[in-house]
Design a protein around this motif. Sequence first.
Motif, PDB file in Angstrom:
ATOM      1  N   VAL A 182       0.832  -1.184   0.000  1.00 50.37           N
ATOM      2  CA  VAL A 182       0.000   0.000   0.000  1.00 50.37           C
ATOM      3  C   VAL A 182       0.882   1.254   0.000  1.00 50.37           C
ATOM      4  O   VAL A 182       2.020   1.230   0.471  1.00 50.37           O
ATOM      5  CB  VAL A 182      -0.947  -0.028   1.230  1.00 50.37           C
ATOM      6  N   ASP A 183       0.377   2.349  -0.548  1.00 51.92           N
ATOM      7  CA  ASP A 183       1.102   3.621  -0.546  1.00 51.92           C
ATOM      8  C   ASP A 183       0.726   4.499   0.637  1.00 51.92           C
ATOM      9  O   ASP A 183       1.558   5.268   1.132  1.00 51.92           O
ATOM     10  CB  ASP A 183       0.787   4.421  -1.829  1.00 51.92           C
ATOM     11  N   PHE A 184      -0.524   4.411   1.068  1.00 51.01           N
ATOM     12  CA  PHE A 184      -1.082   5.387   2.005  1.00 51.01           C
ATOM     13  C   PHE A 184      -2.039   4.659   2.943  1.00 51.01           C
ATOM     14  O   PHE A 184      -2.812   3.809   2.512  1.00 51.01           O
ATOM     15  CB  PHE A 184      -1.818   6.469   1.208  1.00 51.01           C
ATOM     16  N   ILE A 185      -1.980   5.025   4.216  1.00 51.20           N
ATOM     17  CA  ILE A 185      -2.891   4.483   5.222  1.00 51.20           C
ATOM     18  C   ILE A 185      -3.390   5.657   6.049  1.00 51.20           C
ATOM     19  O   ILE A 185      -2.631   6.590   6.337  1.00 51.20           O
ATOM     20  CB  ILE A 185      -2.186   3.477   6.159  1.00 51.20           C
ATOM     21  N   LYS A 186      -4.654   5.611   6.440  1.00 51.95           N
ATOM     22  CA  LYS A 186      -5.142   6.665   7.326  1.00 51.95           C
ATOM     23  C   LYS A 186      -5.965   6.071   8.463  1.00 51.95           C
ATOM     24  O   LYS A 186      -6.585   5.018   8.327  1.00 51.95           O
ATOM     25  CB  LYS A 186      -5.981   7.692   6.553  1.00 51.95           C
ATOM     26  N   ASP A 187      -5.941   6.791   9.583  1.00 56.57           N
ATOM     27  CA  ASP A 187      -6.877   6.487  10.658  1.00 56.57           C
ATOM     28  C   ASP A 187      -8.293   6.784  10.183  1.00 56.57           C
ATOM     29  O   ASP A 187      -8.508   7.630   9.307  1.00 56.57           O
ATOM     30  CB  ASP A 187      -6.594   7.376  11.874  1.00 56.57           C
ATOM     31  N   ARG A 214      10.486   0.930   5.896  1.00 51.93           N
ATOM     32  CA  ARG A 214      11.207   1.867   5.036  1.00 51.93           C
ATOM     33  C   ARG A 214      12.678   1.468   4.940  1.00 51.93           C
ATOM     34  O   ARG A 214      13.265   1.444   3.841  1.00 51.93           O
ATOM     35  CB  ARG A 214      11.058   3.267   5.613  1.00 51.93           C
ATOM     36  N   ASP A 215      13.293   1.137   6.065  1.00 53.72           N
ATOM     37  CA  ASP A 215      14.708   0.752   6.077  1.00 53.72           C
ATOM     38  C   ASP A 215      14.926  -0.566   5.345  1.00 53.72           C
ATOM     39  O   ASP A 215      15.940  -0.751   4.659  1.00 53.72           O
ATOM     40  CB  ASP A 215      15.208   0.625   7.521  1.00 53.72           C
ATOM     41  N   ARG A 216      13.968  -1.451   5.479  1.00 55.96           N
ATOM     42  CA  ARG A 216      14.095  -2.785   4.890  1.00 55.96           C
ATOM     43  C   ARG A 216      13.855  -2.782   3.389  1.00 55.96           C
ATOM     44  O   ARG A 216      14.524  -3.478   2.631  1.00 55.96           O
ATOM     45  CB  ARG A 216      13.100  -3.709   5.596  1.00 55.96           C
ATOM     46  N   SER A 217      12.896  -1.971   2.951  1.00 57.38           N
ATOM     47  CA  SER A 217      12.454  -2.045   1.557  1.00 57.38           C
ATOM     48  C   SER A 217      12.944  -0.884   0.693  1.00 57.38           C
ATOM     49  O   SER A 217      12.944  -0.980  -0.533  1.00 57.38           O
ATOM     50  CB  SER A 217      10.928  -2.089   1.495  1.00 57.38           C
ATOM     51  N   GLY A 218      13.303   0.225   1.332  1.00 56.82           N
ATOM     52  CA  GLY A 218      13.632   1.421   0.569  1.00 56.82           C
ATOM     53  C   GLY A 218      12.406   2.152   0.041  1.00 56.82           C
ATOM     54  O   GLY A 218      12.531   3.121  -0.718  1.00 56.82           O
ATOM     55  N   ARG A 219      11.223   1.732   0.449  1.00 60.34           N
ATOM     56  CA  ARG A 219       9.975   2.334  -0.016  1.00 60.34           C
ATOM     57  C   ARG A 219       9.240   2.951   1.165  1.00 60.34           C
ATOM     58  O   ARG A 219       9.169   2.358   2.235  1.00 60.34           O
ATOM     59  CB  ARG A 219       9.099   1.256  -0.670  1.00 60.34           C
ATOM     60  N   ASP A 220       8.709   4.143   0.974  1.00 52.22           N
ATOM     61  CA  ASP A 220       8.019   4.818   2.060  1.00 52.22           C
ATOM     62  C   ASP A 220       6.519   4.574   1.973  1.00 52.22           C
ATOM     63  O   ASP A 220       5.980   4.314   0.891  1.00 52.22           O
ATOM     64  CB  ASP A 220       8.292   6.330   2.006  1.00 52.22           C
ATOM     65  N   VAL A 221       5.846   4.653   3.091  1.00 52.76           N
ATOM     66  CA  VAL A 221       4.391   4.590   3.186  1.00 52.76           C
ATOM     67  C   VAL A 221       3.954   5.801   4.007  1.00 52.76           C
ATOM     68  O   VAL A 221       4.538   6.099   5.043  1.00 52.76           O
ATOM     69  CB  VAL A 221       3.922   3.281   3.847  1.00 52.76           C
ATOM     70  N   MET A 222       2.938   6.498   3.520  1.00 50.79           N
ATOM     71  CA  MET A 222       2.431   7.671   4.221  1.00 50.79           C
ATOM     72  C   MET A 222       1.273   7.256   5.117  1.00 50.79           C
ATOM     73  O   MET A 222       0.310   6.650   4.658  1.00 50.79           O
ATOM     74  CB  MET A 222       1.974   8.731   3.214  1.00 50.79           C
ATOM     75  N   MET A 223       1.391   7.600   6.394  1.00 44.98           N
ATOM     76  CA  MET A 223       0.335   7.324   7.357  1.00 44.98           C
ATOM     77  C   MET A 223      -0.261   8.643   7.809  1.00 44.98           C
ATOM     78  O   MET A 223       0.447   9.525   8.313  1.00 44.98           O
ATOM     79  CB  MET A 223       0.916   6.571   8.563  1.00 44.98           C
TER      80      MET A 223
END
Length: 424
Positions: A182-187, A214-223
């Motif tokens: 997933v790219d984005f997660i929200k409450d 993020r450290d493991r994959s190099g990919r960010d997710v926005m929460m």
Amino acid sequence: MNNENIEASYIVETPMDPARVAAAMAGEQSSGTFVRVAGETDELRSRAAAEVLEVTELDPVEEPSLESAYLERKAVFGPYRRARVRIAFPVANIGSNLPTLAATVAGNLYDIGEITGLKLLSLRIPQAYRSRYQMPSMGIAGTRARLGVMDRPLFGTIIKPNVGLRSDEIADLVETLCEAGVDFIKDDEVCANPDHAPIAERVPAVMARIRAYRDRSGRDVMMAFNITDETDAMRRHADLVRAEGGSCVMASLNWCGLSGMETVRDHTDLAIHGHRNGFGAMSRHPLLGMAFDAYQALYRLAGVDHMHVHGIGGKFVDAADEVEAAARRCIAPLAFDGAGSDDRVMPAFSSGQWAGTLPRTYQAVASSDFLFMAGGGILAHPGGPAAGIRSLRQSWDAIGAGQPLPAWARKAPELGAALDFFGK
């Protein structure tokens, strides 16, 4: 249009002459009242009086949309004439004051006795006035850059169940969703600072998982953490999110208000995910409240980065053309003469979305600049969350190939499973 004015458009219903009512509206919300007063000089009126630009009558109706005790006392009855009205309000009356802008273009207008219906439809704002207010911190371009996603919509989801999960359970779910792609997660909007998952505990727990991913994959997710609260608390919550390496906060716009959102924007450079829950109370009646075009203008001046527009074919009341118009307004400059200024905000689609609603959504926006959030469409996919994300990406691939989803699903099993499950 005069760059020294803000133009507001309305639909009005009244048993009186609509032109006279429009003049009363202009006077009530600028330098006049129901009678000329001492000190109301011609010079003052030339500077400060609002101007009626247009009154276009529509078909009348026999019954009023709303009751008016004023009209009952006056024994004035139908037919009830409807009209579109445009009024120009001098910027100098308002200054750089967003609540006063709202009070000027709306405010007491809803209470004028001669009116049995009034809805604020839109605002036309000059770039010179728009420049007095904060821009989005990230907007579309910054959100894409943060996530490294440039060539497709952002695919997101919502923490479900809406409320009741403990902090460690939310963190577990976030980790699962990150691994699913997933790219984005929200409450959810009803989960801000509950006893069972207080924000001071929830933010560190969730961000520990996101940082590890993020450290493991190099990919960010926005929460998008829901920081809806009183203003000082929202500032503290935003500071916590930033300290933990987060990039986004969410707020319930209608309950925090314009001033609250301006305060948050002034305080932090985190993306602000604007949730419009409660907007239906001011928008659903055709002759009362405020349409989305006017609403989004006010909260974009407050500096939000993402704006909810609901979803096409979803679980809420909005017609497809309403959602389409809302999304397209978000990805256009706010000011009518602001083509050189990128203050676009990312439209956020949600409510009953899944892989099967993505093609119509893309058609509506005519761009990939949108956030497509599927709660059940990801979490309830029969193959699990990772399969839910794959079904969205496969649907996007079908769109790119110009193929109908059922045909594409023959070589895309997760999409096929979504069509079989959600399509029924």
